[in-house]
Every structure is written in structure tokens, then in C-alpha cells.
Design an enzyme around this catalytic site. Structure first.
Site, PDB file in Angstrom:
ATOM      1  N   ASP A 132       1.140  -1.189   0.243  1.00  0.00           N
ATOM      2  CA  ASP A 132      -0.173  -0.618   0.174  1.00  0.00           C
ATOM      3  C   ASP A 132       0.773   1.441   0.057  1.00  0.00           C
ATOM      4  O   ASP A 132       0.191   1.973   0.156  1.00  0.00           O
ATOM      5  CB  ASP A 132      -0.573  -0.059   1.372  1.00  0.00           C
ATOM      6  CG  ASP A 132      -2.346  -0.583   1.013  1.00  0.00           C
ATOM      7  OD1 ASP A 132      -2.825  -1.093  -0.073  1.00  0.00           O
ATOM      8  OD2 ASP A 132      -2.619  -1.133   2.368  1.00  0.00           O
ATOM      9  N   ARG A 134       0.268  -2.054   7.773  1.00  0.00           N
ATOM     10  CA  ARG A 134       0.562  -0.888   7.143  1.00  0.00           C
ATOM     11  C   ARG A 134       1.983   0.388   7.366  1.00  0.00           C
ATOM     12  O   ARG A 134       2.174   1.067   7.098  1.00  0.00           O
ATOM     13  CB  ARG A 134      -0.282   0.088   6.321  1.00  0.00           C
ATOM     14  CG  ARG A 134      -0.769  -0.306   5.632  1.00  0.00           C
ATOM     15  CD  ARG A 134      -1.797   0.887   4.748  1.00  0.00           C
ATOM     16  NE  ARG A 134      -1.308   2.246   3.897  1.00  0.00           N
ATOM     17  CZ  ARG A 134      -1.571   3.327   3.601  1.00  0.00           C
ATOM     18  NH1 ARG A 134      -2.478   3.089   3.727  1.00  0.00           N
ATOM     19  NH2 ARG A 134      -0.956   3.635   2.372  1.00  0.00           N
ATOM     20  N   HIS A 185     -11.612   7.176   4.571  1.00  0.00           N
ATOM     21  CA  HIS A 185     -10.408   8.070   4.904  1.00  0.00           C
ATOM     22  C   HIS A 185     -11.298   9.203   4.475  1.00  0.00           C
ATOM     23  O   HIS A 185     -12.646   9.492   3.308  1.00  0.00           O
ATOM     24  CB  HIS A 185      -9.804   7.706   4.067  1.00  0.00           C
ATOM     25  CG  HIS A 185      -8.339   7.116   3.835  1.00  0.00           C
ATOM     26  ND1 HIS A 185      -7.317   6.417   3.317  1.00  0.00           N
ATOM     27  CD2 HIS A 185      -7.786   6.856   5.651  1.00  0.00           C
ATOM     28  CE1 HIS A 185      -6.312   5.841   4.554  1.00  0.00           C
ATOM     29  NE2 HIS A 185      -6.755   6.028   5.777  1.00  0.00           N
ATOM     30  N   CYS A 206      -5.272   9.605  -3.626  1.00  0.00           N
ATOM     31  CA  CYS A 206      -4.457   9.122  -2.204  1.00  0.00           C
ATOM     32  C   CYS A 206      -2.747   8.789  -2.929  1.00  0.00           C
ATOM     33  O   CYS A 206      -1.741   8.399  -2.361  1.00  0.00           O
ATOM     34  CB  CYS A 206      -4.871   7.633  -2.198  1.00  0.00           C
ATOM     35  SG  CYS A 206      -6.704   7.624  -1.733  1.00  0.00           S
ATOM     36  N   ARG A 256     -10.411   5.139  10.819  1.00  0.00           N
ATOM     37  CA  ARG A 256      -9.259   5.014  10.453  1.00  0.00           C
ATOM     38  C   ARG A 256      -8.386   6.426  11.827  1.00  0.00           C
ATOM     39  O   ARG A 256      -8.032   6.082  12.679  1.00  0.00           O
ATOM     40  CB  ARG A 256      -8.081   6.052   9.497  1.00  0.00           C
ATOM     41  CG  ARG A 256      -8.824   4.211   8.646  1.00  0.00           C
ATOM     42  CD  ARG A 256      -8.009   3.193   8.934  1.00  0.00           C
ATOM     43  NE  ARG A 256      -8.781   2.665   7.553  1.00  0.00           N
ATOM     44  CZ  ARG A 256      -7.721   2.477   6.092  1.00  0.00           C
ATOM     45  NH1 ARG A 256      -6.490   3.009   6.206  1.00  0.00           N
ATOM     46  NH2 ARG A 256      -7.752   1.360   5.624  1.00  0.00           N
TER      47      ARG A 256
HETATM   48  N1  ARG Z   1      -5.247  -0.127   1.079  1.00  0.00           N
HETATM   49  C1  ARG Z   1      -5.205   1.791   1.552  1.00  0.00           C
HETATM   50  C2  ARG Z   1      -5.761   1.481   3.142  1.00  0.00           C
HETATM   51  O1  ARG Z   1      -6.232   0.726   3.656  1.00  0.00           O
HETATM   52  C3  ARG Z   1      -5.734   2.439   0.410  1.00  0.00           C
HETATM   53  C4  ARG Z   1      -5.615   3.862   1.204  1.00  0.00           C
HETATM   54  C5  ARG Z   1      -5.528   5.130   0.278  1.00  0.00           C
HETATM   55  N2  ARG Z   1      -5.589   6.524   1.177  1.00  0.00           N
HETATM   56  C6  ARG Z   1      -6.088   7.462   1.044  1.00  0.00           C
HETATM   57  N3  ARG Z   1      -5.627   8.197   0.974  1.00  0.00           N
HETATM   58  N4  ARG Z   1      -7.163   7.566   1.011  1.00  0.00           N
HETATM   59  O2  ARG Z   1      -5.436   1.838   3.871  1.00  0.00           O
END
Ligand code: ARG
Length: 280
Positions: A74, A99, A174, A268, A145
Site C-alpha cells: 500500500d 501498514r 478516509h 491517495c 482510521r
Molecule cells: N489500502 C489502503 C488502506 O486501506 C488504501 C489507502 C488509500 N489512501 C487514501 N488516502 N485514501 O489504507
């Protein structure tokens, strides 16, 4: 009555940080877009990413790079690498262990780009995924998040007011999937992605905001990048593109759907490095 003259929008040259999707993959699922059973086309992801980078350069922007690392599929989502305002960087702290390996490499890279230094965060914040400067304020997402304590930390470290917005739809996990900053005082957003108090706050702060329909937001239309005039957005969101034209912006629609398998789009893949003296 004479009609108002059309508003001429001005682009300001930006400095972006990007990470080539060399190691992009979907091996775990931490958002509803990710399905590890579906194969990923890395060649296609790289081609779409190269075209985005070339477009930024054509528009006169600077693109800095961070080396992609194997085992961090990612890492291409550079917006999550931190938040840089006025030459000062807030590092990222991820919610998911998958991550966390990205935190140190991004902090190290930001240390070379942010002239006023970096701050290693104490609370979970996923960078520009959830923290979006508009004028001199930071709009800050929570719900999936980043945690609210991180909003206060961002305010303290970066020295600007923060407004908390709560996301309620897991597809828009997000803030940058549900809200797009177009200019110092203008945003576009999907109202249904927010709880009622956050919607009321957005209505009062941005009475002339563009609202986008679910179908377009679900194609990541709001995961777009504006330089003040050009808005780089995914192809196919006619309503949003028309609203942008009406407000004097120049939408540029590109194919950018391979990274959607990871739950991300154009914004992103782009982190803005804001120079000292500039919030936006
Ligand atoms: N697979 C990543 C996650 O779930 C995607 C992140 C996407 N980034 C963003 N800025 N929306 O964290």
C-alpha cells in the site's frame, strides 16, 4: 442586470510526493474495496501512475519520489505518508499493523523535504488521507482510521485550527474519499458520508460547496487533486466535472482505476509538500 464575468481560476505550482506502485498488491483487506482473491495488474497500475506523474509535470508541478519497498503493497498511497504544512511535517501512524512498516520510511523521506522538521506522532493519523488543509484550517476525518486525539496533536504540531468530521460509510473510510479541497475556501463532498453534526458543520463553513452524488463518489470522483485551476479526477463523473466547469475550474479526467482495487485513487497517490509561508 449584467451577468457576472466568468471567474478565472489560477493554478499555483505545487510540490508533490509520490511512490511508484512497483510492489502494489492486495494481500489483505482493510477496507471494503480490497479483495485479496482478485489479481492486481501491476503493469497497468504503473502505467496509470506514470501518466499521472507526467501530467503533474506538464502542468508545471514538481514531483518528488520515495522509493517503493517490497512487502509494503500500500506504499503507493503517498497521501497517507504524513501531512506537510508551512514546511513542517507530521508523520503518519497507521491504524492497521499491515501498514506500520511504511511509517519510518515516510518519516525519513519527509525529513529531507520539510525544512521546518518532522514530528513523530503519538496518535493514529493517516496523513492527508484524513487531514486536509483548506485555507488556514485543517479538516480532519475520524470514524474509521485517524483518532480524534490525533486531530488535537495535528493542531498543536502544525499550529493551525482543526475541525473534526466524522465519517459513517465504510466505503468512504478516509476523508479524502468523501471530500475534495478545490481552493482556499471551496470544497466538494458527499454529504451522506458524514454524520449529521459534521454535515451541519460543513454546510456552515462552506455554504457554496459542491456536493457530489453517491454513484460518482463511489468511483472516487472526490479523490481528486486541485492546483487551484486544474482538477485531476477519474474519468466518468459527469456531474462533478460539470459543476467544476461552472465554477471556473478546468477538470482533467484520467483513467486511474487499477489502484481502486486497493481502495485508492488519484489523491491517495499524491501527498502535497507545502512550503513555509503556505498553508494550502
Ligand atoms: N489500502 C489502503 C488502506 O486501506 C488504501 C489507502 C488509500 N489512501 C487514501 N488516502 N485514501 O489504507
Amino acid at each position: 442586470m449584467t451577468p457576472e464575468p466568468p471567474l478565472v481560476r489560477r493554478a499555483r505550482p505545487r510540490r508533490y510526493l509520490m511512490c511508484r506502485p512497483t510492489w502494489f498488491d492486495v494481500r489483505y483487506a482493510i477496507n471494503p474495496w480490497m479483495d485479496p482473491r482478485q489479481p492486481v495488474d501491476v503493469v497497468r497500475a504503473c502505467a496509470q501512475w506514470e501518466a499521472l506523474r507526467a501530467l503533474y509535470l506538464d502542468l508545471g508541478h514538481t514531483v518528488e519520489l520515495i522509493d517503493p519497498l517490497p512487502g509494503l503493497p500500500d506504499m503507493v498511497f503517498a497521501a497517507n505518508g504524513g501531512l506537510v504544512v508551512d514546511g513542517r511535517a507530521l508523520g503518519v501512524r497507521f491504524r492497521h499493523p499491515q501498514r506500520r512498516g511504511e511509517e519510518a520510511p515516510y518519516l525519513r523521506r519527509l525529513a529531507t523535504l520539510a525544512v521546518r522538521g518532522v514530528h513523530r506522532p503519538n496518535f493514529v493519523n493517516e496523513g492527508e488521507g484524513d487531514l486536509l488543509p483548506v485555507g488556514s484550517t485543517i479538516l480532519a476525518g475520524t470514524g474509521f482510521r485517524s483518532e480524534p486525539a490525533a486531530h488535537a496533536e495535528a493542531s498543536r504540531v502544525l499550529g493551525c485550527p482543526v475541525r473534526t468530521l466524522t465519517l459513517v460509510d465504510p466505503r468512504f473510510y478516509h476523508l479524502d474519499t468523501a471530500l475534495c479541497v478545490l481552493d482556499d475556501d471551496l470544497i466538494a463532498y458527499l454529504p451522506e458520508a458524514f454524520d449529521a453534526p459534521s454535515r451541519a458543520l460543513l454546510e456552515s463553513l462552506f455554504p457554496s460547496a459542491i456536493t457530489v452524488v453517491q454513484r460518482e463518489a463511489a468511483a472516487f470522483a472526490l479523490n481528486a487533486v486541485s492546483d487551484g485551476r486544474h482538477v485531476i479526477m477519474p474519468a466518468g463523473a459527469e456531474g462533478f466535472a460539470a459543476a467544476l466547469r461552472e465554477r471556473g475550474f478546468a477538470p482533467i479526467e484520467i483513467e486511474f482505476d487499477e489502484l481502486r482495487r486497493g481502495g485508492g485513487g488519484i489523491k491517495c497517490a499524491t501527498l502535497e509538500i507545502r512550503r513555509p509561508g503556505r498553508m494550502d
